[in-house]
Design a protein around this motif. Sequence first.
Motif, PDB file in Angstrom:
ATOM      1  N   GLN A  31       0.835  -1.196   0.000  1.00  0.00           N
ATOM      2  CA  GLN A  31       0.000   0.000   0.000  1.00  0.00           C
ATOM      3  C   GLN A  31       0.868   1.242   0.000  1.00  0.00           C
ATOM      4  OE1 GLN A  31      -2.470   0.275   3.443  1.00  0.00           O
ATOM      5  NE2 GLN A  31      -3.577   2.063   2.734  1.00  0.00           N
ATOM      6  N   ASP A  59      -8.852   9.996   9.857  1.00  0.00           N
ATOM      7  CA  ASP A  59     -10.293   9.760   9.836  1.00  0.00           C
ATOM      8  C   ASP A  59     -11.074  10.817  10.603  1.00  0.00           C
ATOM      9  OD1 ASP A  59     -10.269   7.419   8.284  1.00  0.00           O
ATOM     10  OD2 ASP A  59      -9.697   6.218  10.016  1.00  0.00           O
ATOM     11  N   ALA A  86      -4.021   5.786   8.456  1.00  0.00           N
ATOM     12  CA  ALA A  86      -4.813   5.682   7.226  1.00  0.00           C
ATOM     13  C   ALA A  86      -4.824   4.272   6.657  1.00  0.00           C
ATOM     14  CB  ALA A  86      -4.256   6.646   6.180  1.00  0.00           C
ATOM     15  N   TYR A  87      -4.184   3.332   7.357  1.00  0.00           N
ATOM     16  CA  TYR A  87      -4.141   1.951   6.860  1.00  0.00           C
ATOM     17  C   TYR A  87      -5.545   1.371   6.740  1.00  0.00           C
ATOM     18  CZ  TYR A  87      -3.512  -3.115   6.822  1.00  0.00           C
ATOM     19  OH  TYR A  87      -3.579  -4.444   6.509  1.00  0.00           O
ATOM     20  N   ARG A  88      -5.748   0.633   5.673  1.00  0.00           N
ATOM     21  CA  ARG A  88      -7.023  -0.051   5.460  1.00  0.00           C
ATOM     22  C   ARG A  88      -6.770  -1.540   5.256  1.00  0.00           C
ATOM     23  NH1 ARG A  88      -8.338   3.967   7.352  1.00  0.00           N
ATOM     24  NH2 ARG A  88      -9.866   5.502   6.617  1.00  0.00           N
ATOM     25  N   ALA A 140      -9.046  -5.617   0.843  1.00  0.00           N
ATOM     26  CA  ALA A 140     -10.406  -6.001   0.493  1.00  0.00           C
ATOM     27  C   ALA A 140     -10.405  -7.414  -0.062  1.00  0.00           C
ATOM     28  CB  ALA A 140     -10.966  -5.040  -0.547  1.00  0.00           C
ATOM     29  N   PRO A 196     -11.750  -0.345   0.535  1.00  0.00           N
ATOM     30  CA  PRO A 196     -12.090   0.652   1.554  1.00  0.00           C
ATOM     31  C   PRO A 196     -11.591   2.039   1.154  1.00  0.00           C
ATOM     32  CG  PRO A 196     -11.103  -1.309   2.540  1.00  0.00           C
ATOM     33  CD  PRO A 196     -10.947  -1.449   1.067  1.00  0.00           C
ATOM     34  N   VAL A 211      -9.926   5.601   1.110  1.00  0.00           N
ATOM     35  CA  VAL A 211      -8.745   6.205   1.716  1.00  0.00           C
ATOM     36  C   VAL A 211      -9.132   7.581   2.243  1.00  0.00           C
ATOM     37  CG1 VAL A 211      -6.419   7.070   1.259  1.00  0.00           C
ATOM     38  CG2 VAL A 211      -7.211   4.962   0.181  1.00  0.00           C
ATOM     39  N   ASN A 218       2.906  -1.521   6.898  1.00  0.00           N
ATOM     40  CA  ASN A 218       1.592  -1.941   6.413  1.00  0.00           C
ATOM     41  C   ASN A 218       1.673  -3.174   5.524  1.00  0.00           C
ATOM     42  OD1 ASN A 218       0.289   0.061   7.831  1.00  0.00           O
ATOM     43  ND2 ASN A 218       0.240   1.493   6.126  1.00  0.00           N
ATOM     44  N   SER A 242      -0.714  -6.271   6.282  1.00  0.00           N
ATOM     45  CA  SER A 242      -1.593  -6.864   5.271  1.00  0.00           C
ATOM     46  C   SER A 242      -1.317  -8.347   5.072  1.00  0.00           C
ATOM     47  CB  SER A 242      -1.438  -6.112   3.944  1.00  0.00           C
ATOM     48  OG  SER A 242      -1.960  -4.803   4.051  1.00  0.00           O
ATOM     49  N   PRO A 254      -5.035  -0.165  13.955  1.00  0.00           N
ATOM     50  CA  PRO A 254      -6.319  -0.842  13.740  1.00  0.00           C
ATOM     51  C   PRO A 254      -6.266  -2.278  14.240  1.00  0.00           C
ATOM     52  CG  PRO A 254      -5.089  -0.676  11.700  1.00  0.00           C
ATOM     53  CD  PRO A 254      -4.337   0.138  12.704  1.00  0.00           C
TER      54      PRO A 254
END
Length: 480
Positions: free
Chosen positions: A5, A93, A121-123, A126, A133, A135, A158, A162, A453
């Motif tokens: 990412q 966020d 900001a890590y997501r 998917a 998701p 950003v 990240n 992941s 997260p």
Amino acid sequence: MNPLQTHDSLIAHASVGGEPVGTVHAIRPDMLDGLPALVGEGAARFARQAGFAARHGQVQLLPDADGTITTALLGIAAEAEGADPFVFGALPDSLPAGPWRVSAPADVTEMEIALGFCLGAYRMPAFGRDTAPAVPAARLVVADPAGQAASQMAQCMNLARSLINTPPNLMGPDDLAAAAESALLPLGAQVAVLRGARLEHDFPTVLHVGMGSERAPCVVEAHWQGSAATDDAPLVSLVGKGVCFDTGGYDLKPPSSMLRMKKDMGGAAIMLALARLIMLRDLPVRLELRLGCVENSVSGRAMRPSDVVRTRAGLTVEIGNTDAEGRLVLCDLLHAACGHQPDLLVDAATLTGAARVALGPDVPALFSNNDETGEAFVAAGLSCGDPLWRLPLWPGYRKWLRSPVADLNNISSKPMAGAITAALFLEHFVKTDVRWVHIDTYGWNDSARPGRPEGGESLGLRAVYESILKIFNIQDRMQR
């Protein structure tokens, strides 16, 4: 899934083309009396009435007279509590779209702010969703090289997150090896994936752990040399436990313990991400990476309690418990690494529940056969807000690993000091003249917090990186 990412959309350059830039004031509780001088009496009154108390990670938006929001407050911990870049992860966020600057006390660096912002900001990747998701639309204005350095560090952290978060049906041994190739080959590393007969000869204990799975085990070996590294530059060797899913084998885990076992390859994910960071920063070192990629399953071919297996080092090990498989994965890798006489050997593994009982989820246990090196790692971790805590390689417990039929048992005869006895087992496979550090990490966040997260986490990565800089007196031109 692309685990690499990027964060280019999160960092704005100092010049943002005339677009209005908001300001976030990072406030400690002892700074609240000076709030009117920072934001004006009316905004300070609004913040007090809204309940802003500068609690760690608390964000308060302050509307202007026309209702637009160009000012915000962020509570951060007292200086005495040390560095914590994660707190700035509360911002992406919480802030409206657009560029934002952070005004912080002098002891807080731009690198910490930018890193925390990117980590927040890590997501989660998917899996099966129609869309990825979203950003965050807020951007951080920060001067290079801090912005680029933070982006690279966050990308690597990240990456580990992941890989750990990937469901186990999508992250088997071959998938982990492929992720290593994707992360390292573009940066000039030589990468080999060892399987089959080569594995049986060179890494017999890795093969023994993986016999029960239809997804065959493999070992990743990678080599790289920095552009400024001579042939006698420091050799750093990294080793990671990559158990992609751990059922416990015949010593089967209960369902509650198996739910998170996709994270049992966390050590490999963290060491892979660290290797990529070292390469991105082009440190003047020679680098080796070894990952044991394997699945611990139950079948008619799986290893059994009371098996005896001969290791790469020639020592025989009685399998006292099939759920103590991680040390079997690591022991051959460590022995192979020592054959090249590294100047520093570091392994990471989600190895024991005992380490979590002793230190909880946020502080990995550290073991070292060299006091100066162990102390340097602890100091580096504390300085960058990625703490490690040293436990002893207590020699009095070595006899607990005796076996009547082999040189060693893979578990202790005593139901205590489990993290220490696991480290003592590994020590048998490390040359005494090699500086060695073993990190027993959790690799997971049980619940969401600012910048962290819920899910996979790269605990220990920054601490090891900072330690390498300190031990070999390397100046990271981007981070300072």
